[in-house]
Design an enzyme around this catalytic site. Structure first.
Site, PDB file in Angstrom:
ATOM      1  N   GLU A 102     -10.647  -4.142  -1.812  1.00  0.00           N
ATOM      2  CA  GLU A 102     -10.388  -5.586  -1.784  1.00  0.00           C
ATOM      3  C   GLU A 102     -11.385  -6.243  -0.831  1.00  0.00           C
ATOM      4  O   GLU A 102     -11.517  -5.813   0.320  1.00  0.00           O
ATOM      5  CB  GLU A 102      -8.963  -5.869  -1.297  1.00  0.00           C
ATOM      6  CG  GLU A 102      -7.883  -5.443  -2.286  1.00  0.00           C
ATOM      7  CD  GLU A 102      -6.476  -5.602  -1.724  1.00  0.00           C
ATOM      8  OE1 GLU A 102      -5.588  -6.013  -2.473  1.00  0.00           O
ATOM      9  OE2 GLU A 102      -6.251  -5.303  -0.528  1.00  0.00           O
ATOM     10  N   HIS A 109     -11.149  -4.010   2.367  1.00  0.00           N
ATOM     11  CA  HIS A 109      -9.956  -3.172   2.475  1.00  0.00           C
ATOM     12  C   HIS A 109      -9.992  -2.005   1.488  1.00  0.00           C
ATOM     13  O   HIS A 109      -9.889  -2.193   0.281  1.00  0.00           O
ATOM     14  CB  HIS A 109      -8.707  -4.052   2.225  1.00  0.00           C
ATOM     15  CG  HIS A 109      -7.431  -3.331   2.456  1.00  0.00           C
ATOM     16  ND1 HIS A 109      -6.320  -3.507   1.676  1.00  0.00           N
ATOM     17  CD2 HIS A 109      -7.090  -2.390   3.373  1.00  0.00           C
ATOM     18  CE1 HIS A 109      -5.349  -2.730   2.115  1.00  0.00           C
ATOM     19  NE2 HIS A 109      -5.797  -2.043   3.137  1.00  0.00           N
ATOM     20  N   SER A 120      -5.195  -4.008   7.057  1.00  0.00           N
ATOM     21  CA  SER A 120      -4.368  -4.184   5.862  1.00  0.00           C
ATOM     22  C   SER A 120      -3.390  -5.339   6.040  1.00  0.00           C
ATOM     23  O   SER A 120      -2.681  -5.679   5.106  1.00  0.00           O
ATOM     24  CB  SER A 120      -3.616  -2.892   5.539  1.00  0.00           C
ATOM     25  OG  SER A 120      -2.932  -2.437   6.674  1.00  0.00           O
ATOM     26  N   ASN A 142      -1.155  -4.745  -1.015  1.00  0.00           N
ATOM     27  CA  ASN A 142      -0.043  -4.545  -0.076  1.00  0.00           C
ATOM     28  C   ASN A 142       1.027  -5.625  -0.201  1.00  0.00           C
ATOM     29  O   ASN A 142       2.196  -5.387   0.102  1.00  0.00           O
ATOM     30  CB  ASN A 142      -0.555  -4.464   1.364  1.00  0.00           C
ATOM     31  CG  ASN A 142      -1.047  -3.071   1.701  1.00  0.00           C
ATOM     32  OD1 ASN A 142      -0.838  -2.130   0.942  1.00  0.00           O
ATOM     33  ND2 ASN A 142      -1.707  -2.927   2.826  1.00  0.00           N
TER      34      ASN A 142
END
Ligand code: CAA
Length: 290
Positions: free
Chosen positions: A152, A140, A119, A190
């Site tokens: 992702e 991800h 991440s 994130n």
């Protein structure tokens, strides 16, 4: 290239969810953990999740059994050599990830696509230790992987367009929606989430409101399924501290700097749901204590 066999490195919170999602889509999954105790913990997560799906009437008992049977755990990375796609979900430590990819690069054929579920770490750093930087990308998933609809795809500067299209088709086969991001810290989600979560801790530090009040405000005022403190406890305070450190290192942006309270809670072993205590307290089943 169609993906039929997937190798997942890591059977922890993310790896177990990812292995399960792939098996639910009918794919054969080899999953590697370091020892039998870690494999047992992975099975516990998969069995708990499948039981919830069956209980909710979204899968039959037979399909759950068949899903489970498609997952083959091992303690040897070499057992992942027949995979069309590798998804790495081991500890967020660059050296650990590098070793995993170096070994997999030796045992897998050149056609195998390698991905990392990191991440926060740069994808290109991991691609560079292999002889297949064009067939290397980020993939991800979000926690809990069996529920969250987004994946992702992270395109490093070395990743080929062909690899991205194969991964897009793979993510769709899993019943999830892909978005493509550049290889920058935090990718899309994130990058937005981390400053928000750290901001919530600063609001708490300033005594604006209690964790319960802040969580209630966000859930009812923004319709988020969880408030920031519930989410921090859910994903793990240690993970969030690690991500904040990586982001601050990269961006030198004060909104990314870990607040003192987060550092001290992690130092005290208050890691959230998994340790029984974070911003809230949890019983041994991970349920929040009243
Ligand atoms: N496996 C399978 N199903 C699950 C599950 C799991 N692990 N967890 C929840 N579910 C299912 C439940 O069975 C239930 O299904 P039905 O509606 O069909 O009955 C549904 O999900 C809702 O669950 P609950 O009613 O128990 O609880 P909830 O409504 O509070 O939902 C939640 C739980 C799905 C986790 C929800 O609170 C949520 O979406 N929270 C936000 C999670 C989030 O933001 N994740 C991203 C974190 S960031 C990240 O992952 C990136 C990173 O790099 C750190």
């Amino acid at each position: 290239m169609a993906i039929e066999r997937v190798g997942v490195a890591g059977f922890g919170a993310m790896g177990s969810g990812i292995a399960q999602v792939c098996a639910q889509a009918g794919l054969a999954v080899a999953v590697r953990e370091v020892d039998q105790a870690a494999i047992d913990r992975g099975w516990k997560a998969v069995d708990g999740s499948l039981a919830r799906i069956v209980k909710a009437g979204r899968m039959s008992e037979d399909d759950a059994k068949a899903t489970r049977a498609r997952i083959r755990p091992t303690t040897s990375l070499a057992d992942l050599r027949d995979s069309d796609l590798i998804i790495e979900a081991v500890l967020e430590l660059p050296d650990v990830k590098r070793k995993v990819f170096e070994e997999l690069d030796r045992v897998c054929p050149p056609s195998t696509i390698f991905t990392s579920n990191t991440s926060s770490l740069p994808i290109v750093d991991m691609a560079a230790v292999t002889k297949r930087p064009d067939r290397f990308a980020g993939l991800h998933f979000f926690n809990p992987a069996p529920v969250m609809a987004l994946v992702e795809i992270v395109k490093a500067i070395t990743t080929s367009d062909e690899t991205v299209s194969t991964l897009r088709a793979f993510v769709q086969k899993l019943g999830k929606t892909p978005v493509v991001s550049k290889d920058v810290p935090g990718f899309i989600v994130n990058r937005l989430l981390v400053p928000y979560l750290l901001g919530a801790i600063r609001v708490l530090e300033q005594g604006v409101a209690t964790p319960e009040e802040i969580d209630t405000a966000v859930k009812l005022g923004l319709r988020h399924p969880m408030g920031p403190f519930e989410l921090l406890d859910y994903t793990g305070l240690d993970i969030n501290l690690h991500v904040a450190n990586v982001f601050f290192d990269e961006f030198k942006d004060p909104t990314m700097a870990p607040p003192p309270l987060l550092k001290r809670m992690v130092a005290a072993g208050h890691l959230g749901r998994k340790s029984g205590k974070g911003f809230y307290e949890y019983d041994e089943k991970g349920e929040r204590k009243k």
